[in-house]
Scaffold this motif. Structure first.
Motif, PDB file in Angstrom:
ATOM      1  N   ILE A 185      85.387  84.829  -0.090  1.00  0.00           N
ATOM      2  CA  ILE A 185      84.014  84.501   0.311  1.00  0.00           C
ATOM      3  C   ILE A 185      83.548  83.158  -0.245  1.00  0.00           C
ATOM      4  O   ILE A 185      82.439  82.708   0.061  1.00  0.00           O
ATOM      5  N   ALA A 186      84.413  82.518  -1.039  1.00  0.00           N
ATOM      6  CA  ALA A 186      84.014  81.254  -1.667  1.00  0.00           C
ATOM      7  C   ALA A 186      83.792  80.146  -0.640  1.00  0.00           C
ATOM      8  O   ALA A 186      83.024  79.219  -0.877  1.00  0.00           O
ATOM      9  N   GLU A 187      84.470  80.250   0.507  1.00  0.00           N
ATOM     10  CA  GLU A 187      84.344  79.206   1.520  1.00  0.00           C
ATOM     11  C   GLU A 187      83.966  79.832   2.861  1.00  0.00           C
ATOM     12  O   GLU A 187      84.644  80.740   3.350  1.00  0.00           O
ATOM     13  N   GLN A 188      82.892  79.348   3.473  1.00  0.00           N
ATOM     14  CA  GLN A 188      82.410  79.903   4.732  1.00  0.00           C
ATOM     15  C   GLN A 188      83.488  79.850   5.813  1.00  0.00           C
ATOM     16  O   GLN A 188      84.190  78.861   5.963  1.00  0.00           O
ATOM     17  N   GLY A 189      83.579  80.940   6.554  1.00  0.00           N
ATOM     18  CA  GLY A 189      84.501  80.970   7.684  1.00  0.00           C
ATOM     19  C   GLY A 189      85.868  81.528   7.372  1.00  0.00           C
ATOM     20  O   GLY A 189      86.683  81.718   8.274  1.00  0.00           O
ATOM     21  N   MET A 212      78.316  90.919  -3.673  1.00  0.00           N
ATOM     22  CA  MET A 212      79.078  89.717  -4.014  1.00  0.00           C
ATOM     23  C   MET A 212      78.884  88.643  -2.943  1.00  0.00           C
ATOM     24  O   MET A 212      78.681  87.469  -3.254  1.00  0.00           O
ATOM     25  N   SER A 213      78.935  89.056  -1.676  1.00  0.00           N
ATOM     26  CA  SER A 213      78.742  88.102  -0.576  1.00  0.00           C
ATOM     27  C   SER A 213      77.361  87.459  -0.638  1.00  0.00           C
ATOM     28  O   SER A 213      77.188  86.287  -0.281  1.00  0.00           O
ATOM     29  N   ASP A 214      76.381  88.239  -1.104  1.00  0.00           N
ATOM     30  CA  ASP A 214      75.006  87.740  -1.203  1.00  0.00           C
ATOM     31  C   ASP A 214      74.746  86.970  -2.498  1.00  0.00           C
ATOM     32  O   ASP A 214      73.614  86.539  -2.754  1.00  0.00           O
ATOM     33  N   GLY A 215      75.782  86.826  -3.318  1.00  0.00           N
ATOM     34  CA  GLY A 215      75.639  86.074  -4.559  1.00  0.00           C
ATOM     35  C   GLY A 215      74.978  86.835  -5.687  1.00  0.00           C
ATOM     36  O   GLY A 215      74.614  86.253  -6.717  1.00  0.00           O
TER      37      GLY A 215
END
Length: 474
Positions: free
Chosen positions: A282-286, A444-447
């Motif tokens: 998830i660190a990089e979009q896409g 995690m995805s939402d930070g």
């Protein structure tokens, strides 16, 4: 005078008796009726043999299941074929009863209310419901049925890991039926577009992260293609845990819930590794798409270049993908020394004693039919599930099907390589545990959490759920 009268009466009676023996056409004729020809014993036997047999009284059994879509059609076809063949021979009619996404909820309600009249004779059961089966006297253990009835199959005919999957507290409670294993699907056309080949197919999760990054496609700030579709649901996460280590890793104590109710998480380090992989993805979009909706369609239309998915999707994806060049590979490992393999998944068929011995035996005959070599082979070809009968792979038609369906060959090989002890945990509160695992990934995805925080949250929430369930069910 009396003698003459007696003689006349005797003659009159004799005449009347002779007249009574004649046919209606001969009535009134003074000519005696012809004597009926004698019938030999052989002719009598032939006459008896030619009489039609009394029709068998059909025994009807209700078969509850959760199969829908293309798999539902295959299930209905299986039941219809049983009724037309084996069932007809034995005087059994199986009634197709679709019950929605989970039969266990309805079944548990009937058990709790002691409503045996409305209980099924056969019911599709997932391993999370094994404690429910073990707790009621209505359950007929498969252990107790071997050797009864027609002996169409024996225990030795079935995959050991599949039988182990539905064993609870040392008893085989239900019959494995629709088995599957988790695979990584690859869009090779997307690989080629990204300058990759089949040689680049990842074998470890770190390699998955790297390849997914290369496969993603972003144009004008919009994601056109995700590198990987990975649902962080209970099924996927627990498989990623189970494969770790030389002997595999169990999710919880008490032999993963097979020797009693679970109370503790026993895989904290392995769970952390799973969330660390998620953190990288998830660190990089896409790079990753975590949507669980329309997974088959998303892969087949090129939205996702890779997909972690049950082998049960092989047939459906093959139909949807059209001319797309695709393949599958085995479940990636965290470390090269991991030997646990993928846990067998799917569901089983449980049977119930409602006080009618004929129905009980009819249910057993139906269940044996469903796991016979030919039926399991056809079921596999129709659905993508893996046969639980080890002799299915010996059948010429199935051998030919495997040759033209290489994805299935990979699934069968992975299933054979997995350790028999690599099993999904028996979790009475499986849905709640699934929500806990998924929520941590979303946070995690939402930070809101890092991998360490997600692991801590899952362990604490799961053990609280275990405690609350056990308090009310011990």
């Amino acid at each position: 005078m009396r003698k003459e009268l007696a003689l006349l009466l005797t003659m009159a009676m004799a005449a009347s008796l002779m007249t009574g023996c004649g046919s209606s056409a001969d009535k009134g004729s003074e000519t005696p009726a012809a004597a009926a020809p004698e019938t030999s014993q052989t002719e009598m036997a032939d006459t008896t043999a030619s009489q039609p047999e009394e029709p068998k009284e059909m025994v009807s059994i209700d078969v509850w299941h959760s199969m829908e879509g293309s798999n539902g059609k295959a299930m209905s076809a299986l039941i219809e074929e049983f009724n037309a063949t084996r069932g007809k021979e034995l005087g059994i009619t199986a009634v197709d009863c679709f019950q929605g996404s989970d039969c266990a909820v309805k079944l548990k309600t009937l058990i709790q209310t002691n409503d045996k009249e409305n209980m099924p004779d056969v019911c599709q059961i997932y391993n999370a419901s094994l404690p429910v089966l073990a707790a009621t006297d209505y359950t007929v253990c498969i252990d107790d049925m071997w050797g009864q009835g027609s002996n169409l199959v024996s225990r030795e005919d079935l995959l050991g890991s599949a039988l182990e999957c539905y064993t609870y507290e040392g008893k085989e409670l239900s019959m494995p039926f629709n088995a599957s294993t988790i695979l990584l699907f690859h869009n090779l056309d997307a690989y080629a577009e990204a300058g990759l080949t089949e040689a680049d197919i990842p074998k470890t999760w770190d390699e998955v992260v790297d390849v997914a990054r290369k496969l993603k496609k972003v144009e004008n700030g919009k994601v056109e293609r995700y590198g990987l579709n990975l649902r962080m649901f209970r099924y996927e996460v627990i498989d990623m845990i189970s494969a770790q280590g030389e002997n595999g890793t169990q999710f919880a104590d008490n032999n993963n819930g097979r020797d009693g109710l679970v109370s503790k998480i026993t895989c904290e380090d392995e769970l952390l590794k799973v969330y660390q992989i998620w953190e990288k993805l998830i660190a990089e979009q896409g790079t990753v798409n975590d949507s669980g909706d329309s997974q088959n369609q998303g892969f087949a239309t090129g939205v996702n270049a890779m997909l972690l998915r049950s082998s049960a999707g092989i047939t459906a994806i093959g139909e949807l993908a059209g001319d797309m060049n695709w393949c599958v590979s085995k479940l990636p490992v965290m470390d090269e020394g991991d030997k646990g393999g993928a846990a067998i998944a799917g569901a089983s068929l449980g049977m119930f004693d409602k006080g009618d011995e004929a129905k009980k035996m009819a249910a057993w005959e139906f269940i044996m039919y469903t796991v016979s070599p030919e039926v399991q082979a056809k079921w596999s070809m129709d659905t993508g599930y893996l046969p639980v009968n080890i002799h299915s792979e010996e059948l010429p038609d199935y051998k030919a099907y495997i040759e033209k369906t290489p994805a299935l060959a990979v699934a069968l090989e992975q299933n054979a390589e997995a350790l028999p002890t690599t099993q999904e945990p028996v979790l009475n509160m499986a849905s709640e545990i699934g929500t806990i695992i998924q929520t941590a990934a979303t946070d995690m995805s939402d930070g809101k959490l890092d991998a360490q925080g997600a692991t801590k949250q899952v362990v604490e929430a799961c053990e609280l759920a275990f405690e609350q369930y056990n308090r009310g069910n011990q």
